[in-house]
Design an enzyme around this catalytic site. Structure first.
Site, PDB file in Angstrom:
ATOM      1  N   LYS A 248      40.116 -72.043   4.865  1.00  0.00           N
ATOM      2  CA  LYS A 248      40.051 -70.826   5.211  1.00  0.00           C
ATOM      3  C   LYS A 248      41.386 -69.998   5.506  1.00  0.00           C
ATOM      4  O   LYS A 248      42.130 -70.842   6.125  1.00  0.00           O
ATOM      5  CB  LYS A 248      38.974 -70.517   5.995  1.00  0.00           C
ATOM      6  CG  LYS A 248      38.623 -69.120   6.345  1.00  0.00           C
ATOM      7  CD  LYS A 248      37.512 -68.807   7.454  1.00  0.00           C
ATOM      8  CE  LYS A 248      37.311 -67.325   7.579  1.00  0.00           C
ATOM      9  NZ  LYS A 248      36.054 -67.190   8.237  1.00  0.00           N
ATOM     10  N   GLU A 335      19.253 -66.780  13.260  1.00  0.00           N
ATOM     11  CA  GLU A 335      18.575 -65.704  14.211  1.00  0.00           C
ATOM     12  C   GLU A 335      17.097 -66.088  14.950  1.00  0.00           C
ATOM     13  O   GLU A 335      16.894 -65.894  15.931  1.00  0.00           O
ATOM     14  CB  GLU A 335      18.542 -64.319  13.721  1.00  0.00           C
ATOM     15  CG  GLU A 335      20.165 -63.833  13.574  1.00  0.00           C
ATOM     16  CD  GLU A 335      20.774 -64.275  12.268  1.00  0.00           C
ATOM     17  OE1 GLU A 335      22.014 -64.052  12.208  1.00  0.00           O
ATOM     18  OE2 GLU A 335      20.103 -64.991  11.321  1.00  0.00           O
ATOM     19  N   ARG A 363      16.475 -59.851  11.442  1.00  0.00           N
ATOM     20  CA  ARG A 363      16.351 -60.936  10.627  1.00  0.00           C
ATOM     21  C   ARG A 363      15.432 -61.975  11.477  1.00  0.00           C
ATOM     22  O   ARG A 363      14.669 -62.922  11.016  1.00  0.00           O
ATOM     23  CB  ARG A 363      17.524 -61.830  10.537  1.00  0.00           C
ATOM     24  CG  ARG A 363      18.341 -61.291   9.455  1.00  0.00           C
ATOM     25  CD  ARG A 363      19.875 -61.656   9.763  1.00  0.00           C
ATOM     26  NE  ARG A 363      20.141 -63.002   9.310  1.00  0.00           N
ATOM     27  CZ  ARG A 363      20.347 -63.747   8.239  1.00  0.00           C
ATOM     28  NH1 ARG A 363      20.488 -62.825   7.130  1.00  0.00           N
ATOM     29  NH2 ARG A 363      20.580 -64.926   8.066  1.00  0.00           N
TER      30      ARG A 363
END
Length: 590
Positions: A248, A335, A363
């Protein structure tokens, strides 16, 4: 040397290049992303990490006929630039500009709209099944998902289904060991072992056990490896899984070293890579008010635990992690699990603070109802990023929480007007509350410099009068009260208006409401959530139930999806800026 990127408008142009030209295109594409994001801001590290993969996919596959889905979409800047949006990329995330995430209405190359994680495999599998039913047997379907997103329950559900299908599906795992914060969990540890022990990938592979044609891990920055393996996989039938290793922030040394900061660094020097200093504020971000306060409370109450689904930094729960690592839990992008984990903790006498962004709590809706509220468990939900959040746009605005929480029995819903109120409701919630509570607060800074005052308990269901006046009463919820107060200060006839901070969306302060309705002819409600089913709707219900005939006007987010722009721009669009509120009050007074 000829600038290759200048010759590229669409993937068809990429396919005209020779393989040996692709590394140069990658270098130029990285430089282009860095150049724009340095001044316009946005998500940087994720897109830099998949430049080679992006080029290879559009080079080998016949997009947009072949369908390409990017999970979340943080990493899709290179994709956007190569698919007809290079000349408008500088408008990324700005009002009326292109979106920060793939968006089906923006381009035929954006096969699926994304913004929340872990949806790519389900969506792409659905597309692959549709193609099979339509007899489109040569069509390719590719999902690119990160190591943090694939650990989510929804991704596992899709893997479970895909493994027993004969769909022409290719899942590419972009493994860089980080989402926004470093990835966590047993799957992350497994993927780490696979990178260093190739025998594990061959002999003890959980993906192969799910009936996928697994290959990798390979270097995601090596065009030779990418091209060779993607070419092979194009002719393999059924579900396939390619594991690639990337870095990344690849290509910008600072972004590679500090991957958390450079996920979305703000403005930075494109040459040195150094993040430019932001204007120093004497005020505190609401997330830090939460983070500092929970640490203070945790020192006094050893039953307090903090839970977050992959948002340690964004929620400032990292402050508690530093002080109390054994009582702070980052559960990854999960979640649903975060909510029910909190519920389980509450059954055993712990005091769980479950910190979830408002848009992501959507969610876990069933878990809020079934696992928390139905059992009346005292979980404390801290809803960061409530209201309009700015440039992330429609997928991230926290404008539905009032409406989707207000209808749930047993659940208290509170919106603090300022930092002191947030601090005091956090204190109140952990002092023996016998039912669940949701506390919603915005992104960004407060307006009080000295907010760390001695704790005061807040009476549940009690609103307050901020200003007494004549025939018009303004009822507000949360920090939008500050905009109302500023609007009232600008009125010539401000004595004709009262202002009440109701504080609690549920339970409403019925006693105060009766007083308001009896003493004012006109009621104006103001909220930074959806106007349909929100706080104002609750006031209308109260009036109907009690046979009041007062004039009632509602201000809030209109019944449409609000796109991206600064919070100030979006408030103006929604009629929630100070000037618009002032004009609304003046109209009612007239």
């Amino acid at each position: 040397m000829k600038n290759l990127l200048n010759t590229i408008s669409f993937p068809l142009d990429v396919r005209k290049l020779q393989p040996e030209q692709l590394p140069e295109l990658a270098r130029e594409l990285r430089a282009f992303i860095i150049d724009i994001v340095a001044t316009k801001e946005g998500h940087l590290g994720a897109s830099l990490g998949v430049v080679e993969l992006t080029i290879a996919l559009h080079y080998l596959f016949n997009t947009p006929r072949d369908l390409l889905v990017w999970d979340v979409g943080h990493q899709a800047y290179g994709h956007k630039i190569l698919t007809g949006r290079k000349d408008v990329f500088h408008t990324n995330r700005q009002l009326n500009g292109i979106a920060g995430f793939p968006n089906r209405s923006e381009s035929e190359y954006d096969a699926f709209g994304v913004g929340h994680s872990s949806t790519s495999i389900s969506a792409t599998l659905g597309m692959a099944i549709a193609s099979a039913l339509k007899g489109e047997i040569k069509k390719q379907h590719i999902a690119v998902i990160g190591d943090a997103s694939i650990a989510s329950g929804m991704a596992f559900e899709a893997l479970n289904h895909a493994g027993v299908s004969d769909a022409n599906l290719l899942i590419i795992l972009n493994d860089n060991a980080i989402g926004i914060d470093p990835s966590v969990g047993a799957l992350k540890e497994y993927l780490t072992k696979v990178k260093t022990d190739k025998r594990l990938a061959v002999q003890n592979n959980i993906i192969k056990a799910l009936n996928f044609d697994y290959s990798g891990p390979i270097d995601g920055h090596n065009f030779d490896e990418l091209i060779a393996e993607l070419t092979r996989l194009k002719s393999v039938k059924g579900p396939k899984f390619l594991h690639i290793i990337t870095t990344k922030g690849k290509g910008l040394p600072q972004a590679e070293k500090d991957q958390v900061t450079y996920h979305a660094p703000g403005k930075f020097d494109k040459i040195s890579g150094d993040v430019l200093p932001k204007a120093v504020s004497e005020f505190t971000k609401y997330q830090d008010v939460f983070g500092k306060t929970i640490v203070e409370l945790a020192k006094q109450n050893d039953k307090i635990v903090g839970i977050t689904p992959a948002m340690l930094t964004g929620s400032s729960l990292k402050l508690m992690l530093q002080e109390f690592p054994n009582r702070t839990f980052d559960v990854g992008i999960a979640e649903q699990h975060a909510v029910t984990l909190s519920a389980g903790m509450a059954t055993q006498g712990l005091v769980p603070f479950c910190n979830v962004y408002s848009t992501f709590l959507q969610r876990a809706y069933d878990q809020i109802i079934h696992d928390v509220a139905l059992q009346n468990l005292p979980v404390i939900f801290c809803l960061d990023r409530s209201g309009l959040v700015g440039q992330d746009g429609a997928t991230h605005h926290g404008v539905f929480d009032i409406a989707y929480l207000r209808c749930i029995p047993n659940l208290i819903v509170f919106a603090p007007r300022n930092e002191i109120e947030l601090r005091n409701i956090l204190f109140t919630a952990q002092t023996g509350l016998k039912q669940p509570i949701a506390i919603r607060y915005p992104r960004g800074y407060g307006e009080i410099e000295n907010w760390q005052l001695p704790f005061e308990e807040i009476e549940i269901g009690k609103g307050v009068c901020l200003k007494e006046g004549g025939n018009v009463a303004i009822l507000s919820i949360g920090t939008i009260a500050n905009s109302v107060s500023k609007a009232l200060l600008k009125l010539d006839n401000s004595t004709e208006s009262s202002h009440y901070d109701m504080r609690f969306i549920k339970p409403l302060d019925v006693k105060l409401l009766h007083t308001i309705f009896k003493n004012h002819k006109t009621i104006l409600t103001v909220e930074d959530g959806t106007i349909k089913g929100g706080f104002g709707s609750g006031i209308l219900e109260f009036a109907s139930e009690n046979n009041y005939s007062n004039t009632i006007k509602l201000l809030g987010v209109p019944d449409t999806f609000i796109e991206h722009g600064t919070v100030e721009e979006l408030q103006e669009i929604c009629g929630l800026d100070v000037q618009s509120i002032q004009e609304e009050i003046e109209g009612l007074l007239e």
